[in-house]
Design an enzyme around this catalytic site. Structure first.
Site, PDB file in Angstrom:
ATOM      1  N   ARG A   1       0.832  -1.212   0.000  1.00  0.00           N
ATOM      2  CA  ARG A   1       0.000   0.000   0.000  1.00  0.00           C
ATOM      3  C   ARG A   1       0.861   1.253   0.000  1.00  0.00           C
ATOM      4  NH1 ARG A   1      -5.410   1.742   0.760  1.00  0.00           N
ATOM      5  NH2 ARG A   1      -6.196  -0.394   0.852  1.00  0.00           N
TER       6      ARG A   1
ATOM      7  N   GLU B   1      -9.679   6.169   7.165  1.00  0.00           N
ATOM      8  CA  GLU B   1      -8.247   6.403   6.987  1.00  0.00           C
ATOM      9  C   GLU B   1      -7.885   7.634   6.162  1.00  0.00           C
ATOM     10  OE1 GLU B   1      -6.140   2.099   6.959  1.00  0.00           O
ATOM     11  OE2 GLU B   1      -7.776   2.341   5.526  1.00  0.00           O
TER      12      GLU B   1
END
Length: 809
Positions: free
Chosen positions: A327, A745
Site C-alpha cells: 500500500r 483512513e
C-alpha cells in the site's frame, strides 16, 4: 475561535427517522460519556477466573539457553504455567505467513517477546510469580536499522516492483533532476483500552472468547488451531473496543490463544490484560519507513518520471508487512501523475516487535516521499509549492497529449476534476494566497519567529489490496413487536460503524432509528468475516446489511400484496414502499398505509420468515502481483488541508495556529460522525509527524513505552482555528452504499500539511532558496537542529556575490 462546518441531509424523511444520511449521534455515545459502555475489563467474570501474566524477553536478539520456571510454579496463588511445549496444536500463529511463534523457545527476536505465561488466582499474584523465572539468554547483536538490513538482503518478504513506461529515459532526458531521502518514524497505537481478553471454557472441547479485537474470525481460526479443535468449537464475541487503529487487527490474537490454552487446561475462565508498558513493548507499531526518490521534471515542475524506493521496517516477522509495503507503493504517487516511473518496495527484518496495521496501512508513509519531492521541486524552481502540486495532479493529459490519468500500477483515476475542485475551493475558502503574501512579509521582518503555510492533497484507495477480504455478511432479525436486530461482521472501535449500519437498515425498512438495534459481533452469527480495516467497514458491512434488509422487504411486499385488501384483489405490489413506519401501497387518493407492527404480526401469523442474511463482495477489483498492475481499489477518496504554523527557531518549539480541511466523503452516511472522523484523523496524523517519537536504546529496548515518554496530541494541541467541511454535491461514482465514501483512513494523511508547513517556515531562514530536510517525527529538537543548520548555511551564503529571490509569490 474553533469553527466546524456541519452538513445536514436533504429535506426528506431521513432527518426525522435518523436513517442513512442524517447526522445522528453514535449509538453508544451516552454510554461512552457516562461510563456505562462495557469493555473487556468491565465484563463480569466467573468467580473462579484465573488471571494471566506474561514472561517477556529482556533482550532484543539472542538464543534462549535456560528457562527455569520451578520457582514460578511454586509461587503463591499460581495454578498453571505454560510454555511452547504445552501448546496442544499449532505453535505458529502468523496471521498470513509463518514466523510468529506463540512462545519463543530458541531464538529471541525482540525485547518483549513472550517466553511463558502464568495463571494465578489474582492479577497481582501472577505478576509477582513472573519475576521468579530464571532466564538465561546468549545475547547477540541486534539489527535496528532497516537500511542496513536491506543492504544485507534481510527481508521478511520478497521485494516487489511496480513499473510503468521507460522511467530511465524519462529521468535522463528531463531538463531538471532532483533526488532526496527521508526517514519516516513509526507510531504507537496508544488505544485507550489495551490488549485484553476473557476466555471461558464451554461444553465439550470449546471456548467462548470475549476479546477487544478488529478481526474476530481470524482469532477464532488461530485459537482453534492452537487448541487443535474445529473452528465451530470457538465462539468470539466483540461488542466494542476502546480504540484499535489497526493495532488489534492481528495482534489481539496471541493473547486470546494463550488465555484459551489455560482455560482448556484448567477448566476455568482465564483473563489476560496487558499493562500499558508491556502492551507497548510486546506489540508492533506503524512501520517506520526509509524513502528515497530520483525524479526528473520540466521547467514548470511537471514530473517526467523517475524512481521511488520505500523500505518498510517490518520488525522480526512478516505479520501484515507484505500488504503494508504494497500500500505504501500504491500511494507513493499520492495525488500526482509520476509519468514513467518505477516504485520499489523492500520489507526489512529488524529486531523489534513485528510492526503491523495502523490507520492508513502504509499509505501515509508512501505519500510522504512524493510530498517531500513537491516541496523540493518548488524550492528548486522558485515557485510556491501549491503551484507545483496543482500542475502535477492527475489529469486527462499533459501538453504533449501523454496520458496522465493512469497510476504507475495501471489503475485509471476516475472523477479527475474532483481533486482539482477540492483544492480550488479550499484555497479560496482558506484565503491561501492572501495569507501566503502576509506570511512572506512577516518572515522577512521577523528574525526568530517564522510562519509556514502548506496545502497538501490526499488521494487514497479504498479496498483491501488482498482481494478475498473484500466481502461481508450480515444477519437481520425482526421480532413480532416490530423491533429489529442487525448483526454484521464488522467491529466497533469508536468510529461509528454500528451507528451507520443501523441507519442503513432503518432507511431500507422505512423505520425510525430507535426501532433498530445492533448486537455484538459474534462468529456464530456471521461467519468467516474480514477484519474491520482498510476503511471498508461501512462499505462492506453496510452493503451486506442493506442486502439483508432489501431481501426481507421484498418478501414482506410479496406477502402483503396477497394478504391485505383481498376483497379488492390485493394491494398493488409494484407501488409498495416502506416509509415512516408504515407499508405504503398506491399513490394519491388510492394510497393505503399499514403500520409496520401490524404488517409484522400478520407476516408472522402467515408463517413468513422474519429473518434474513445478507452478503456483499466488492466488484471490479483485481491486482496481478507478477506484473505489478491492476485495479486494487474500487474507488479513491480525496481531501485537502491547509495548515499554518508558527515556529520559534531558537528553541524549535512551534504551534499549529490554523487548519482548514475540505474532505470528500461522497454522499455522507452520517455527517456528524464523518466530521468527527476527519477531525480525529487529522490530529492523529499530525501527532505521528510531530510529537510521537518511538525511541529504542542501543540494546534494542523501547524506552518510550508510556505517556511520560511518548507524547500523543492533547486537546491543547488543536489549532485555535479549525475549519472542517465535507465536500457537497459529489456522490461516489461507484455503486458504494448510497454513493458514500469511506472516511476512516483518508483524512489521516491530511496531517502531512502540518509537516510541510514546518518545512515552509524553516525554508524562510534561507529566503526559500532551499528545501530543508526534516525527518519525522518533526519534534522541536529536530526542528531546532534543522534551523541551526540553515542559519549556518545562510551566514555562508551571505558572503557569496550571487543572490536570488526565491520567496513564494
Amino acid at each position: 475561535m474553533r469553527t466546524l462546518t456541519r452538513l445536514s441531509p436533504s429535506p426528506d424523511t431521513t432527518e426525522r427517522q435518523g436513517s442513512a444520511g442524517a447526522p445522528r449521534a453514535h449509538e453508544s455515545a451516552i454510554k461512552h460519556v457516562t461510563g456505562r459502555a462495557a469493555y473487556i475489563d468491565d465484563q463480569p467474570a466467573p468467580a473462579d477466573t484465573l488471571h494471566v501474566a506474561l514472561g517477556l524477553s529482556p533482550v532484543a536478539h539472542g538464543w534462549l539457553n535456560r528457562l527455569d520456571l520451578e520457582k514460578v510454579r511454586s509461587a503463591p496463588g499460581v495454578v498453571d504455567v505454560i510454555t511452547l511445549a504445552d501448546v496442544p496444536g499449532h505453535t505458529d500463529i502468523g496471521p498470513v505467513f509463518p514466523g510468529d511463534p506463540i512462545f519463543a523457545s530458541d531464538e529471541i527476536s525482540y525485547v518483549g517477546q513472550c517466553l511463558f505465561a502464568v495463571a494465578a488466582e489474582s492479577h497481582k499474584a501472577a505478576r509477582l510469580a513472573v519475576k521468579e523465572a530464571v532466564v538465561e539468554i546468549d545475547e547477540r547483536p541486534a539489527c535496528l536499522d532497516p537500511v542496513a538490513a536491506t543492504e544485507r538482503e534481510e527481508f521478511v518478504r520478497p521485494t516487489h516492483i511496480q513499473e510503468r513506461g521507460d522511467w530511465q529515459r524519462a529521468l535522463a532526458d528531463a531538463p531538471h533532476r532532483l533526488e532526496g531521502e527521508q526517514f519516516v518514524g513509526g507510531q504507537e497505537h496508544f488505544y485507550l483500552e489495551g490488549q485484553a481478553c476473557l476466555v471461558v471454557p464451554s461444553e465439550d472441547e470449546g471456548v467462548m472468547v470475549y476479546t477487544s479485537n478488529q478481526h474476530p474470525s481470524e482469532t477464532q481460526k488461530l485459537v482453534a488451531e492452537v487448541l487443535g479443535i474445529p473452528f465451530h468449537a470457538v465462539t468470539m464475541e466483540m461488542r466494542r473496543m476502546g480504540g484499535g487503529f489497526g493495532g488489534k487487527e492481528t495482534q489481539a490474537s496471541p493473547w486470546a490463544c494463550i488465555a484459551a490454552i489455560i482455560a482448556r487446561r484448567t477448566g476455568r475462565a482465564a483473563k489476560l490484560r496487558l499493562p500499558r508498558a508491556e502492551d507497548t513493548r510486546a506489540t508492533g507499531k506503524r512501520h517506520p519507513f526509509h524513502n528515497r526518490y530520483r525524479l526528473g521534471f520540466d521547467d514548470r515542475g511537471v514530473l517526467a518520471g523517475g524512481e521511488i524506493t520505500v523500505i518498510g521496517d517490518c520488525g522480526y516477522s512478516p505479520d501484515l508487512s507484505d500488504a503494508v509495503v504494497d500500500r505504501a507503493m500504491f500511494h507513493a504517487d499520492n495525488a500526482y501523475s509520476l509519468g514513467d516511473a518505477r516504485v520499489t518496495g523492500h520489507r526489512a527484518r529488524t529486531n523489534t516487535a513485528s510492526n503491523t496495521a495502523f490507520r492508513g496501512f502504509g499509505g501515509p508513509q508512501g505519500m510522504m516521499i512524493i510530498e517531500r519531492a513537491m516541496d523540493d521541486i518548488a524550492r528548486h524552481l522558485g515557485e510556491d509549492p501549491l503551484t507545483i502540486r496543482k500542475r502535477n495532479l492527475y489529469r486527462a493529459a499533459d501538453d504533449s497529449g501523454a496520458t496522465r490519468d493512469v497510476t504507475h500500477y495501471g489503475q485509471r483515476v476516475e472523477q479527475l476534476s474532483l481533486l482539482h475542485d477540492i483544492i480550488d475551493q479550499l484555497e479560496t475558502s482558506s484565503d491561501y494566497w492572501q495569507r501566503r503574501r502576509e506570511i512572506t512579509a512577516f518572515n522577512a521582518t521577523s528574525p526568530i519567529i517564522k510562519k509556514g503555510l502548506a496545502l497538501t492533497p490526499v488521494k487514497f484507495g479504498i479496498s483491501f489490496t488482498v482481494q478475498h477480504l473484500n466481502q461481508a455478511g450480515a444477519l437481520l432479525l425482526v421480532y413480532t413487536d416490530g423491533s429489529v436486530m442487525i448483526n454484521h461482521g464488522g467491529t466497533e472501535m469508536g468510529q461509528g460503524l454500528h451507528t451507520k449500519v443501523c441507519q442503513v437498515v432503518a432507511r431500507e425498512l422505512g423505520l425510525d432509528l430507535e426501532r433498530v438495534r445492533i448486537s455484538a459481533t459474534r462468529t456464530d452469527k456471521v461467519p468467516n468475516t474480514s477484519p474491520t480495516a482498510a476503511s471498508s467497514g461501512a462499505d462492506l458491512n453496510g452493503q451486506a446489511a442493506r442486502d439483508a434488509a432489501s431481501k426481507l422487504r421484498e418478501r414482506l411486499f410479496d406477502f402483503a400484496a396477497e394478504h391485505f385488501d383481498r376483497e379488492n384483489g390485493g394491494l398493488d405490489r409494484e407501488a409498495m414502499r416502506l416509509e415512516d413506519g408504515h407499508l405504503v401501497a398506491g399513490i394519491g387518493e388510492s394510497e393505503q398505509r399499514i403500520p409496520w407492527g401490524e404488517l409484522i404480526q400478520a407476516a408472522y401469523m402467515g408463517r413468513v420468515s422474519l429473518s434474513e442474511k445478507g452478503f456483499y463482495a466488492t466488484p471490479l477489483i483485481h491486482y496481478d502481483r507478477a506484473s505489478g498492475r491492476g485495479r486494487p481499489f474500487y474507488y479513491f477518496a480525496h481531501g485537502a488541508a491547509v495548515a499554518e504554523v508558527e515556529v520559534d527557531t531558537l528553541s524549535g518549539e512551534y504551534r499549529l495556529s490554523r487548519a482548514d480541511i475540505l474532505h470528500d466523503v461522497g454522499d455522507s452516511l452520517n455527517p456528524a460522525i464523518d466530521i468527527g472522523q476527519v477531525e480525529g484523523a487529522f490530529i492523529q496524523g499530525m501527532g505521528w509527524l510531530t510529537s510521537e517519537e518511538l525511541k529504542w536504546n542501543d540494546a534494542g529496548r523501547l524506552v518510550s513505552d508510556g505517556p511520560s515518554t511518548y507524547k500523543i496530541p492533547a486537546f491543547g494541541d488543536l489549532p485555535p482555528t479549525f475549519n472542517v467541511e465535507l465536500l457537497q454535491g459529489h456522490p461516489n461514482s461507484q455503486a458504494s452504499i448510497y454513493r458514500s465514501k469511506a472516511v476512516g483512513e483518508p483524512p489521516f494523511m491530511l496531517g502531512i500539511s502540518v509537516w510541510s508547513a514546518l518545512r515552509d517556515a524553516l525554508a524562510s531562514l534561507v529566503d526559500y532558496r532551499e528545501s530543508p530536510a526534516l525527518d519525522t517525527p518533526a519534534t522541536p529538537e529536530r526542528v531546532l537542529m534543522v534551523a541551526e543548520a540553515l542559519r549556518r548555511q545562510h551566514a555562508e551564503d551571505a558572503t557569496s556575490p550571487r543572490r536570488s529571490d526565491h520567496a513564494p509569490a
